[in-house]
Design an enzyme around this catalytic site. Structure first.
Site, PDB file in Angstrom:
ATOM      1  N   GLN A  51       0.860  -1.185   0.000  1.00 58.63           N
ATOM      2  CA  GLN A  51       0.000   0.000   0.000  1.00 58.63           C
ATOM      3  C   GLN A  51       0.896   1.235   0.000  1.00 58.63           C
ATOM      4  OE1 GLN A  51      -2.503   2.614   3.176  1.00 58.63           O
ATOM      5  NE2 GLN A  51      -2.759   0.398   3.384  1.00 58.63           N
ATOM      6  N   CYS A  99      -0.284 -20.459  44.838  1.00 61.14           N
ATOM      7  CA  CYS A  99       0.904 -19.983  44.124  1.00 61.14           C
ATOM      8  C   CYS A  99       1.874 -21.118  43.843  1.00 61.14           C
ATOM      9  CB  CYS A  99       1.596 -18.888  44.933  1.00 61.14           C
ATOM     10  SG  CYS A  99       0.574 -17.409  45.158  1.00 61.14           S
ATOM     11  N   ASN A 113      -3.358   4.429  -0.865  1.00 53.99           N
ATOM     12  CA  ASN A 113      -4.062   4.877   0.332  1.00 53.99           C
ATOM     13  C   ASN A 113      -4.864   6.136   0.020  1.00 53.99           C
ATOM     14  OD1 ASN A 113      -3.837   6.842   2.924  1.00 53.99           O
ATOM     15  ND2 ASN A 113      -4.133   4.731   3.547  1.00 53.99           N
ATOM     16  N   GLY A 166       1.860  -1.357  15.137  1.00 49.46           N
ATOM     17  CA  GLY A 166       2.798  -1.858  16.130  1.00 49.46           C
ATOM     18  C   GLY A 166       3.332  -3.249  15.868  1.00 49.46           C
TER      19      GLY A 166
END
Length: 536
Positions: free
Chosen positions: A41, A441, A73, A172
């Protein structure tokens, strides 16, 4: 659609302002295509029309040289002028219907979608694909919508089930998180993204060919392993689970822990550090309690598994970095969201962790897992659950495991373990476990030790095999469902043995006896006492 075959796997969005000094734009573009970019793009937000036209035409020449489609775009006029293969539109751009009327009938039209409403409208309007995001924060563009993480992307992908509309994730995305994005966003119905859209990780690289190749390799690895390799959940050939076969497998894992003494990295709450370390040693593993973000990369190269327990919710930065490093090196992560329902901060922190890295096993009590699943069926009081529990715990753990793409362990009087398909019911344990601090735990510690043991065992067995097969998950590094079952059984069976001792008079004398019995466990003693039922 375009006359060229459209492959959304590695979708490059250009950004000339990100180029390294001295790097020519067209040279960078060609190198990225050589590295494995499958769709391009052209994005030019500041260029005037003449400059945009010139860049787009030159870009098309290079892209079509490699039989890769090119999209423009926003600018329909530029797309028409250079006879591009299609356009990508934003929510504030020209409607799809008008763009479709202007463009040739075989044109690709994609649309940025940030929420369910956008996706539904894109389907109705006839988009060929949707760009879903933002997945994570990015410096590439001004992100006005909140990040949704891979789990949020999965909910949007779910809306595409039953349609031909393709999807790519945006914002990201880098080679180091591509696999997490792809795996973590698989929808409840099993539909996966068709690709990932990348900008800076390729464009800003000094070696765009290698950068593109790294991302392409991650996409192909994900596809070869049929969505399973990253989470280390299931073997390629699923066994026929039954109580006897499970006992045998768990015994083999316990033997492996004692043989290989895997390093188990634990970021855990400060209330239980000593008990957790002692439990690891008793099982045969080697504990390390490290929290500094600066040492996580080095540790991830050597540890067998990572446990993240945020009971006292400290060192969040260390947890984030540790998980990312573990994912990159394909190491299992056990997440124990202690008291996650106690505060909004804990819930936000859990979401941040699970959107930053992919958990292999999530372990918690009814209140904790209900909070994680946003279920009102069970309430939490601090770190404890309130009420009688889930009406159908088997269905709950199956659904949560499927949603989170990992193994889920629901602890309680009865323990439930699922990989999203099979559910295993475990009925061992003694009430003394509920009278000492940190028993839950220690279950997390035990599960992490078993995950580490099974990984090292499988890697040793297959050390002479093709390394690519191991990375893809074809030679699977163990069955994490069985590892989770083994981790729970070790604690609950040892508790029964300890409580039966004559020197145990209450919770005060129980704890040291429990550690003793944990260390004495053998495959035979574990199998003799284990109460296992395969529910489905």
């Amino acid at each position: 659609m375009s006359a060229l075959k459209v492959d959304y796997s590695v979708y490059l969005v250009t950004g000339r302002d990100l180029l390294q000094p001295g790097m020519d734009y067209l040279e960078s573009l060609e190198q990225s295509l050589q590295g494995g970019v499958t769709l391009v793009q052209i994005r030019e937000k500041t260029a005037d029309t003449g400059e945009f036209l010139e860049i787009a035409q030159a870009s098309k020449t290079i892209c079509h040289k490699y039989n890769v489609p090119i999209l423009i775009n926003d600018r329909i006029d530029i797309a028409l002028a250079i006879k591009a293969d299609g356009v990508h539109l934003g929510q504030s751009d020209m409607p799809i219907s008008i763009a479709r009327s202007l463009l040739p009938p075989n044109s690709i039209i994609g649309l940025t979608c940030n929420n369910a409403e956008h996706v539904t409208k894109a389907i109705e309007d006839g988009a060929d694909y949707v760009g879903l995001g933002p997945v994570w924060a990015t410096a590439t563009k001004d992100v006005k919508n909140p990040t949704v993480g891979p789990r949020g992307i999965g909910k949007l992908v779910h809306l595409l089930e039953g349609t031909d509309v393709k999807s790519v994730a945006i914002a990201g995305i880098k080679s180091t998180n591509t696999l997490h994005c792809l795996h973590g966003s698989v929808s409840l119905g099993g539909r996966a993204l068709d690709g990932v859209a990348v900008v800076s990780d390729i464009v800003a690289s000094q070696e765009p060919k290698k950068a593109a190749a790294r991302i392409a390799a991650e996409v192909q690895s994900f596809r070869r392993a049929q969505f399973q390799s990253f989470s280390l959940i299931n073997p390629i050939h699923k066994p026929d689970y039954n109580p006897d076969s499970i006992k045998d497998a768990v015994g083999e894992i316990l033997t492996s822990i004692k043989k290989y003494s895997p390093l188990v990295h634990q970021i855990t709450n400060n209330v239980v550090t000593t008990q957790s370390a002692n439990a690891t040693l008793a099982l045969g593993g080697s504990p390390i309690m490290a929290t500094a973000p600066q040492e996580m990369d080095d540790l991830s190269a050597v540890f067998g598994a990572l446990l993240v327990n945020f009971g006292t919710i400290q060192n969040l930065d260390g947890m984030l970095v540790a998980g990312k490093c573990a994912n990159i090196r394909r190491k299992p992560i056990v997440f124990d969201p202690v008291g996650v329902g106690a505060s909004q901060y804990r819930q936000n922190s859990a979401n941040e962790l699970l959107n930053t890295w992919q958990a292999t096993v999530i372990k918690g009590n009814a209140g904790e897992l209900a909070a994680l699943a946003n279920s009102a069926e069970v309430q939490a009081k601090g770190v404890d659950s309130v009420g009688s529990g889930f009406a159908n715990p088997a269905q709950f753990v199956r659904d949560l495991a499927k949603a989170e793409r990992c193994i889920v362990v629901l602890t309680g009087v009865i323990d439930w373990v699922s990989d999203g398909e099979t559910v295993i019911r475990l009925s061992n344990g003694h009430p003394y476990l509920g009278e000492i601090t940190g028993s839950g735990c220690m279950v997390g510690t035990s599960v992490a030790s078993f995950c580490a043991g099974v990984c090292l065992s499988e890697l040793a067995k297959n050390s002479s095999k093709n390394s690519q097969d191991i990375e893809d998950g074809r030679l699977f590094r163990g069955n994490m469902l069985l590892a989770a079952v083994g981790g729970v059984l070790a604690v609950t069976v040892a508790s029964e043995f300890a409580a039966a001792r004559k020197d145990v008079q209450g919770s005060g004398t129980f704890l040291p006896a429990f550690i003793d019995e944990l260390g004495k466990l053998t495959p035979q003693s574990l199998a003799s006492a284990a109460k296992i039922e395969v529910v489905s």
